[in-house]
Design a protein around this motif. Structure first.
Motif, short mmCIF file in Angstrom:
data_model
loop_
_atom_site.label_atom_id
_atom_site.label_comp_id
_atom_site.label_asym_id
_atom_site.label_seq_id
_atom_site.Cartn_x
_atom_site.Cartn_y
_atom_site.Cartn_z
N ARG A 136 0.83 -1.20 0.00
CA ARG A 136 0.00 0.00 0.00
C ARG A 136 0.87 1.26 0.00
O ARG A 136 1.26 1.77 1.05
CB ARG A 136 -0.95 0.02 1.19
N PRO A 138 0.99 5.12 -2.19
CA PRO A 138 0.31 5.95 -3.17
C PRO A 138 1.23 6.31 -4.33
O PRO A 138 2.46 6.20 -4.22
CB PRO A 138 -0.06 7.20 -2.37
N TRP A 168 -0.51 14.75 -2.46
CA TRP A 168 0.05 13.53 -1.86
C TRP A 168 -0.82 13.06 -0.70
O TRP A 168 -1.05 11.85 -0.53
CB TRP A 168 1.48 13.76 -1.39
N ALA A 171 -3.83 11.48 -2.23
CA ALA A 171 -3.47 10.20 -2.88
C ALA A 171 -3.31 9.09 -1.84
O ALA A 171 -3.78 7.96 -2.03
CB ALA A 171 -2.19 10.37 -3.69
N LYS A 172 -2.65 9.42 -0.74
CA LYS A 172 -2.45 8.42 0.31
C LYS A 172 -3.78 8.01 0.93
O LYS A 172 -4.03 6.82 1.17
CB LYS A 172 -1.52 8.99 1.38
N THR A 175 -5.82 5.60 -1.38
CA THR A 175 -5.26 4.29 -1.72
C THR A 175 -5.84 3.23 -0.79
O THR A 175 -5.69 3.31 0.43
CB THR A 175 -3.73 4.30 -1.60
N THR A 184 -4.05 1.23 -8.37
CA THR A 184 -2.99 2.06 -8.96
C THR A 184 -3.13 2.14 -10.46
O THR A 184 -3.04 3.22 -11.06
CB THR A 184 -1.61 1.47 -8.57
#
Length: 355
Positions: A136, A138, A168, A171-172, A175, A184
């Motif tokens: 895991r 991102p 960021w 994105a994290k 995920t 992804t």
């Protein structure tokens, strides 16, 4: 933060995502990390359709990471020739050598060790670990930045540090803990095929109901464009010295600057300087100006004026060396040549020499 994005995106990916890309082949449910890495580097600033034939040619010649590490730089650059941004290829080559030296010939599975390799930043490391090992992490390539910017209605150019930091974080948070490799690929696919830079296909997007840019009618304004600037223009004269056997004099460029490390044509500032330089390399009678052309780099435009010296005879004092050699046409495919130089030489190869 809600996991709506991943929950909506994965079913779309199952039906409409790209599942047959050559780097997606898996063994025991896992993709090969070397192939994932190579594809991620090739796809930087390059579209999938362009990358596929280069990827297939590269992996056919250098199928494993140790093969890449053992190859000489000319071979690597020749396989890369035409993709541009050649520093990517040199970083790839050096990183492979470091993997052999330090990591038993494999890409490390530790994020910090992987991100420390040349040319592998945070996003590329995350993509490798997510797609090859299901870990895991991102990612935040250009396509993902565009999706998240529109989805959350984030103002400001994504290249600005404050905006990128926010992206960021998003994105994290998005995920998922499961199906990380699929997620992804899914968010990259969405950005490449639906959430396009211009004319996004919002009616086909699985995120249309929760997308802020769609809700506010701002898909054309987001992401915020980078402040415009006019590309400067430079000019050069390229010397095409060709002997009676059709061999052409090539010069290896230095370790820094544009096309560094590639074989190219000698250059001069203008025709007079070109004549003087040509006479230091060969005995010659006259020159024929060829059609000028323009090559555009990311940071400037280069006006190129080729000057053909046919029937040149090499000076005995100018012996082949590491930086200056006469190459026959059948050797060009194995050389790292800049794309415009290769195109120019190939076009001349089909024309008769002047007597």
């Amino acid at each position: 933060m809600s996991s709506t994005l991943a929950a909506d995106l994965l079913p779309w990916f199952d039906r409409h995502g790209r599942h047959d890309l050559p780097w997606q082949a898996a063994t025991d449910g896992r993709r090969d990390a070397y192939r994932v890495w190579l594809s991620e580097v090739m796809l930087q600033q390059t579209q999938v359709a362009t990358v596929i034939p280069y990827f297939l040619r590269f992996t056919d010649a250098l199928p494993t990471l140790p093969d890449l590490a053992a190859a000489d730089e000319d071979r690597v650059l020749a396989l890369w020739s035409g993709l541009g941004y050649y520093r990517r290829a040199r970083f790839l080559h050096r990183a492979a050598q470091l993997c052999v030296e330090r990591h038993d010939g494999e890409l490390p599975r530790d994020f910090d060790a992987l991100a420390a390799l040349p040319g592998i930043g945070r996003s590329t490391a995350g993509a490798i670990l997510a797609q090859a090992h299901g870990l895991r992490f991102p990612i935040l390539d250009g396509n993902v930045k565009r999706v998240l910017t529109r989805y959350h209605g984030i103002e400001g150019h994504p290249g600005q540090s404050a905006v990128e930091k926010q992206l960021w974080e998003r994105a994290k948070a998005h995920t998922p803990h499961e199906r990380v490799a699929d997620y992804t690929q899914a968010i990259m696919d969405l950005g490449a095929t639906v959430c396009a830079r211009s004319r996004p296909l919002c009616l086909a997007c699985p995120l249309t109901e929760t997308c802020v840019a769609r809700r506010d009618g701002r898909t054309a304004q987001l992401p915020t464009a980078k402040p415009g600037r006019t590309l400067p223009t430079r000019a050069t004269t390229m010397l095409v010295l060709r002997d009676a056997q059709g061999c052409v004099l090539l010069e290896r460029r230095g370790p820094t600057g544009v096309w560094s490390g590639l074989w190219s044509l000698p250059e001069a500032a203008d025709h007079d300087a070109a004549w003087r330089l040509a006479q230091t390399h060969a005995q010659l009678d006259d020159a024929q100006p060829l059609t000028p052309f323009v090559h555009v780099f990311s940071h400037y435009r280069l006006n190129i004026e080729p000057l053909l010296f046919d029937g040149a005879t090499a000076h005995p004092a100018i012996a082949d060396n590491a930086g200056l050699r006469w190459y026959a046409r059948d050797a060009w495919p194995d050389l790292g040549l800049p794309a415009p130089v290769r195109t120019l030489l190939e076009s001349l190869a089909h024309e008769p020499q002047r007597s």
